[in-house]
Motif scaffolding. Structure first.
Motif, PDB file in Angstrom:
ATOM      1  N   ARG A 100       0.826  -1.209   0.000  1.00  0.00           N
ATOM      2  CA  ARG A 100       0.000   0.000   0.000  1.00  0.00           C
ATOM      3  C   ARG A 100       0.861   1.259   0.000  1.00  0.00           C
ATOM      4  O   ARG A 100       1.807   1.375   0.783  1.00  0.00           O
ATOM      5  CB  ARG A 100      -0.885  -0.007   1.238  1.00  0.00           C
ATOM      6  N   VAL A 101       0.498   2.201  -0.882  1.00  0.00           N
ATOM      7  CA  VAL A 101       1.165   3.501  -0.934  1.00  0.00           C
ATOM      8  C   VAL A 101       0.081   4.572  -0.897  1.00  0.00           C
ATOM      9  O   VAL A 101      -0.849   4.548  -1.705  1.00  0.00           O
ATOM     10  CB  VAL A 101       2.021   3.670  -2.204  1.00  0.00           C
ATOM     11  N   ILE A 102       0.208   5.507   0.044  1.00  0.00           N
ATOM     12  CA  ILE A 102      -0.695   6.654   0.135  1.00  0.00           C
ATOM     13  C   ILE A 102       0.168   7.877  -0.104  1.00  0.00           C
ATOM     14  O   ILE A 102       0.879   8.331   0.789  1.00  0.00           O
ATOM     15  CB  ILE A 102      -1.386   6.716   1.511  1.00  0.00           C
ATOM     16  N   ARG A 117      -1.963  -1.509  -3.736  1.00  0.00           N
ATOM     17  CA  ARG A 117      -3.035  -0.572  -3.367  1.00  0.00           C
ATOM     18  C   ARG A 117      -2.409   0.820  -3.332  1.00  0.00           C
ATOM     19  O   ARG A 117      -1.660   1.134  -2.419  1.00  0.00           O
ATOM     20  CB  ARG A 117      -3.615  -0.905  -1.991  1.00  0.00           C
ATOM     21  N   VAL A 118      -2.699   1.651  -4.321  1.00  0.00           N
ATOM     22  CA  VAL A 118      -2.086   2.973  -4.421  1.00  0.00           C
ATOM     23  C   VAL A 118      -3.174   4.032  -4.402  1.00  0.00           C
ATOM     24  O   VAL A 118      -4.126   3.975  -5.187  1.00  0.00           O
ATOM     25  CB  VAL A 118      -1.230   3.106  -5.710  1.00  0.00           C
ATOM     26  N   GLU A 119      -3.022   5.006  -3.497  1.00  0.00           N
ATOM     27  CA  GLU A 119      -3.912   6.161  -3.418  1.00  0.00           C
ATOM     28  C   GLU A 119      -3.049   7.396  -3.625  1.00  0.00           C
ATOM     29  O   GLU A 119      -2.420   7.880  -2.700  1.00  0.00           O
ATOM     30  CB  GLU A 119      -4.596   6.221  -2.054  1.00  0.00           C
ATOM     31  N   HIS A 134      -5.212  -2.159  -7.232  1.00  0.00           N
ATOM     32  CA  HIS A 134      -6.185  -1.120  -6.872  1.00  0.00           C
ATOM     33  C   HIS A 134      -5.463   0.226  -6.942  1.00  0.00           C
ATOM     34  O   HIS A 134      -4.428   0.403  -6.314  1.00  0.00           O
ATOM     35  CB  HIS A 134      -6.705  -1.376  -5.457  1.00  0.00           C
ATOM     36  N   PHE A 135      -6.029   1.150  -7.706  1.00  0.00           N
ATOM     37  CA  PHE A 135      -5.368   2.435  -7.904  1.00  0.00           C
ATOM     38  C   PHE A 135      -6.398   3.545  -7.934  1.00  0.00           C
ATOM     39  O   PHE A 135      -7.376   3.475  -8.665  1.00  0.00           O
ATOM     40  CB  PHE A 135      -4.568   2.398  -9.217  1.00  0.00           C
TER      41      PHE A 135
END
Length: 168
Positions: A100-102, A117-119, A134-135
């Motif tokens: 995950r990267v925020i 999972r990138v936001e 998931h992007f």
């Protein structure tokens, strides 16, 4: 039938073997160092899954993150493990996201695997997104994405309004 062994008896054989003993250790260490110490790239730094780092990380080498980082990361090769969470901007030549990267992602070569999972926005030269990733954000191609995201042809997102100029 059996004869007494002469292994433990002093004699000419013992004297012949003694000069060879000092020569063997001298040549052996030089052989040991040659194959085991190649001058090349250092191994990647690994941040384990039970580690939380609060602050920025900067290296010219490789980093593999399995834990949590609250801050920006700049590296040559960055691998975000499946159990990892990064809250901040990541900048690297090569980026592989499994976790995950925020925050913003800037890299020459960016790959989001099926568990990513990138936001945040991704600025890249080349990108690969596997099925299942998931992007949420925007994707933008730039010739030089490592130049602070403001290079020629690069859009800049403004989160605060720009004051109007007096054009009247």
């Amino acid at each position: 039938m059996f004869s007494k062994s002469r292994i433990n008896e002093p004699g000419p054989k013992a004297e012949v073997e003694k000069p060879k003993t000092p020569e063997t250790p001298m040549t052996k260490p030089s052989m040991d160092f040659t194959p085991s110490a190649p001058k090349g790239k250092a191994a990647a730094s690994v941040l384990s899954s039970d580690l939380t780092v609060v602050g920025n990380l900067r290296t010219t080498g490789d980093i593999q993150v399995e834990g949590t980082v609250e801050g920006d990361i700049r590296a040559h090769l960055l691998t975000v493990g499946e159990s990892a969470t990064i809250r901040g901007e990541i900048v690297a030549d090569d980026i592989v996201v499994n976790g995950r990267v925020i925050g913003r992602v800037r890299g020459l070569k960016v790959r989001l695997t099926s568990t990513a999972r990138v936001e945040g926005d991704i600025i890249h030269k080349t990108i690969a997104i596997e099925s299942g990733a998931h992007f949420e954000g925007s994707v933008q191609r730039q010739e030089d994405p490592l130049a602070n995201g403001r290079g020629p042809g690069g859009a800049v997102r403004l989160d605060t309004p720009v004051p109007a100029t007096d054009a009247e």
